[in-house]
Design an enzyme around this catalytic site. Sequence first.
Site, PDB file in Angstrom:
ATOM      1  N   HIS A 186      -6.342  -3.036  -7.053  1.00  0.00           N
ATOM      2  CA  HIS A 186      -7.302  -3.749  -6.215  1.00  0.00           C
ATOM      3  C   HIS A 186      -8.341  -4.547  -7.006  1.00  0.00           C
ATOM      4  O   HIS A 186      -8.952  -5.453  -6.451  1.00  0.00           O
ATOM      5  CB  HIS A 186      -8.012  -2.774  -5.260  1.00  0.00           C
ATOM      6  CG  HIS A 186      -7.131  -2.357  -4.101  1.00  0.00           C
ATOM      7  ND1 HIS A 186      -5.883  -1.806  -4.274  1.00  0.00           N
ATOM      8  CD2 HIS A 186      -7.316  -2.414  -2.756  1.00  0.00           C
ATOM      9  CE1 HIS A 186      -5.350  -1.539  -3.090  1.00  0.00           C
ATOM     10  NE2 HIS A 186      -6.193  -1.909  -2.153  1.00  0.00           N
TER      11      HIS A 186
ATOM     12  N   ARG B 208     -11.342   9.363  -5.011  1.00  0.00           N
ATOM     13  CA  ARG B 208     -10.928   8.325  -4.048  1.00  0.00           C
ATOM     14  C   ARG B 208     -10.700   6.965  -4.717  1.00  0.00           C
ATOM     15  O   ARG B 208      -9.948   6.137  -4.219  1.00  0.00           O
ATOM     16  CB  ARG B 208     -11.960   8.209  -2.915  1.00  0.00           C
ATOM     17  CG  ARG B 208     -11.487   7.279  -1.801  1.00  0.00           C
ATOM     18  CD  ARG B 208     -12.327   7.383  -0.541  1.00  0.00           C
ATOM     19  NE  ARG B 208     -11.818   6.483   0.459  1.00  0.00           N
ATOM     20  CZ  ARG B 208     -12.046   6.589   1.757  1.00  0.00           C
ATOM     21  NH1 ARG B 208     -12.787   7.575   2.225  1.00  0.00           N
ATOM     22  NH2 ARG B 208     -11.543   5.720   2.608  1.00  0.00           N
TER      23      ARG B 208
ATOM     24  N   GLU C  57     -16.051   8.614  -1.891  1.00  0.00           N
ATOM     25  CA  GLU C  57     -15.683   7.910  -3.118  1.00  0.00           C
ATOM     26  C   GLU C  57     -16.630   8.215  -4.275  1.00  0.00           C
ATOM     27  O   GLU C  57     -17.141   7.311  -4.951  1.00  0.00           O
ATOM     28  CB  GLU C  57     -15.573   6.386  -2.870  1.00  0.00           C
ATOM     29  CG  GLU C  57     -14.722   5.692  -3.922  1.00  0.00           C
ATOM     30  CD  GLU C  57     -14.286   4.286  -3.532  1.00  0.00           C
ATOM     31  OE1 GLU C  57     -13.895   4.081  -2.379  1.00  0.00           O
ATOM     32  OE2 GLU C  57     -14.346   3.409  -4.395  1.00  0.00           O
TER      33      GLU C  57
ATOM     34  N   GLU D 181       0.836  -1.216   0.000  1.00  0.00           N
ATOM     35  CA  GLU D 181       0.000   0.000   0.000  1.00  0.00           C
ATOM     36  C   GLU D 181       0.867   1.261   0.000  1.00  0.00           C
ATOM     37  O   GLU D 181       0.476   2.295  -0.530  1.00  0.00           O
ATOM     38  CB  GLU D 181      -0.957   0.007   1.202  1.00  0.00           C
ATOM     39  CG  GLU D 181      -2.029  -1.081   1.171  1.00  0.00           C
ATOM     40  CD  GLU D 181      -3.161  -0.830   0.167  1.00  0.00           C
ATOM     41  OE1 GLU D 181      -3.191   0.232  -0.486  1.00  0.00           O
ATOM     42  OE2 GLU D 181      -4.032  -1.724   0.041  1.00  0.00           O
TER      43      GLU D 181
HETATM   44  N1  GLY Z   1      -8.590   1.546   1.013  1.00  0.00           N
HETATM   45  C1  GLY Z   1      -9.122   2.371   0.018  1.00  0.00           C
HETATM   46  C2  GLY Z   1      -9.880   3.530   0.545  1.00  0.00           C
HETATM   47  O1  GLY Z   1      -9.803   3.811   1.725  1.00  0.00           O
HETATM   48  O2  GLY Z   1     -10.596   4.176  -0.184  1.00  0.00           O
END
Ligand code: GLY
Length: 359
Positions: free
Chosen positions: A247, A240, A236, A184
Site C-alpha cells: 500500500h 495491523r 493499528e 487484497e
Molecule cells: N485496509 C487495511 C486495514 O483495514 O487496516
Amino acid sequence: MSDATVIRVTGESEYAVTVGRGVLDRVPDALGERVAKVLIVHTATVGKLADDLRAALQQRYGQVLLAEVPDAEAAKRVEVAAFCWQIMGQADFTRTDAVIGLGGGAVTDLAGFVAATWLRGVRLVQVPTTVLGMVDASVGGKTGINTAEGKNLVGCFYAPAAVICDLDLLATLPKNEILAGFAEVAKCGFIAEPEILDLIEADAGRATDPATPEFQRLVELSIGVKARVVSEDFREGGLREILNYGHTLGHAIEHAERYQWRHGVAISIGMMYAAELGRMAGSLSDEAVERHRRVLSSLTLPLSYPGGRWAGLLAAMQRDKKARAGMLRFIVLDDIAKPRVLAGVDESMLQFAYQEIAG
Ligand code: GLY
C-alpha cells in the site's frame, strides 16, 4: 436458513462476519430487537437490492429510509455524510436506531463514518457487495471520508455490530472489478495464508468465479486473516500495519492516477515493488518474488509502472500519512507469511527496487 460460515472478530469489539450464499435474510437478526428506524446507505448500482432490503425490513422495523450516495471515492465526501445526517435528523433518529452500509468499500467506509458520528455512535451493519468490500473494507472498523488534501484523513475506528457477506450479490459484478478485489485476497495470501496462493495458482479461473466453492473458500480465508489481525490490533498500534502490504507505493500510484484506477490494480504493483524491496533488504527469496509475479499475473493484474514516474511517487509516499517522523515505512516479507516493517531505507535502495518493476 441458508448455509453460512461465521468468522468472529474479537478483542476491543466483538462481532460476527457471516459469509455464504443467500445470507441476506440474516440482516434483520443482525440489526436486533431494539432498533426502530433503519437507514440504508447505498449507491444507485445496488438500488434494486436496497429497495428489496427495505421491503423485507419494513415488515419488522417502523421506518426504513434510503440514502442513495455516489459511487466509489465520490461517496467519501463530507457533503455526502451531511446528506445522510440530514436524513437521520429529519427522521428523528435516536441512539437505538441503525445504519446499514450496502455497497462497495467506499460506501461501507462512508456508512461506518455516518453511524459512528450520529449521536456519537449508532448500530451499524455492513452488507458489502464487492470482493474488496467483503475481504477488506467492511471488516475491521476503519471508517472515513476524504478531504481535498488526501484520502481517509477524517475518520475513526468504529466496529460494526455485524457484517453480512452474501456471495450471491457478486454474480453480476464485472470481472475486472472481481480481479481488482483479488489483489487484497492475494495480499492476505502473501502476508499470512499460503493456502490462498495455492488455490489461485491451481486455477485462477475457478478461484475468481463467484459461483465456485474455491471462491467461497478464498473469501473466507481472506476474511479469516483480516479478522485475526484486527482482533489482535484494532487500532493499528502494531500488527495491523501488515495489512498495508503493497500500500505504500500503491497509494502513491492511486494518487498519481488521480484515483481513477481501481485500488487493487495499484496495490498489485505496490506488492510487486514490496517483494523486490524484500529481496533487496536481504531476506525474500527469488522464488517467493517469482511467486508474486505468477499469482498477480494469473489474476491479470499489472506488475509494473512507468520508469519516469519515480520522483513523483517518492514525493507522494513521503507525504503519505504512513510516513512517520519523516521516515518511510514499508511492509516487506522475510518469506511468504512472514511480514515485517522496513523503515528508514536509503532512497537509493528504494529507487533500485523501483527499477525492477519499471515498465
Ligand atoms: N485496509 C487495511 C486495514 O483495514 O487496516
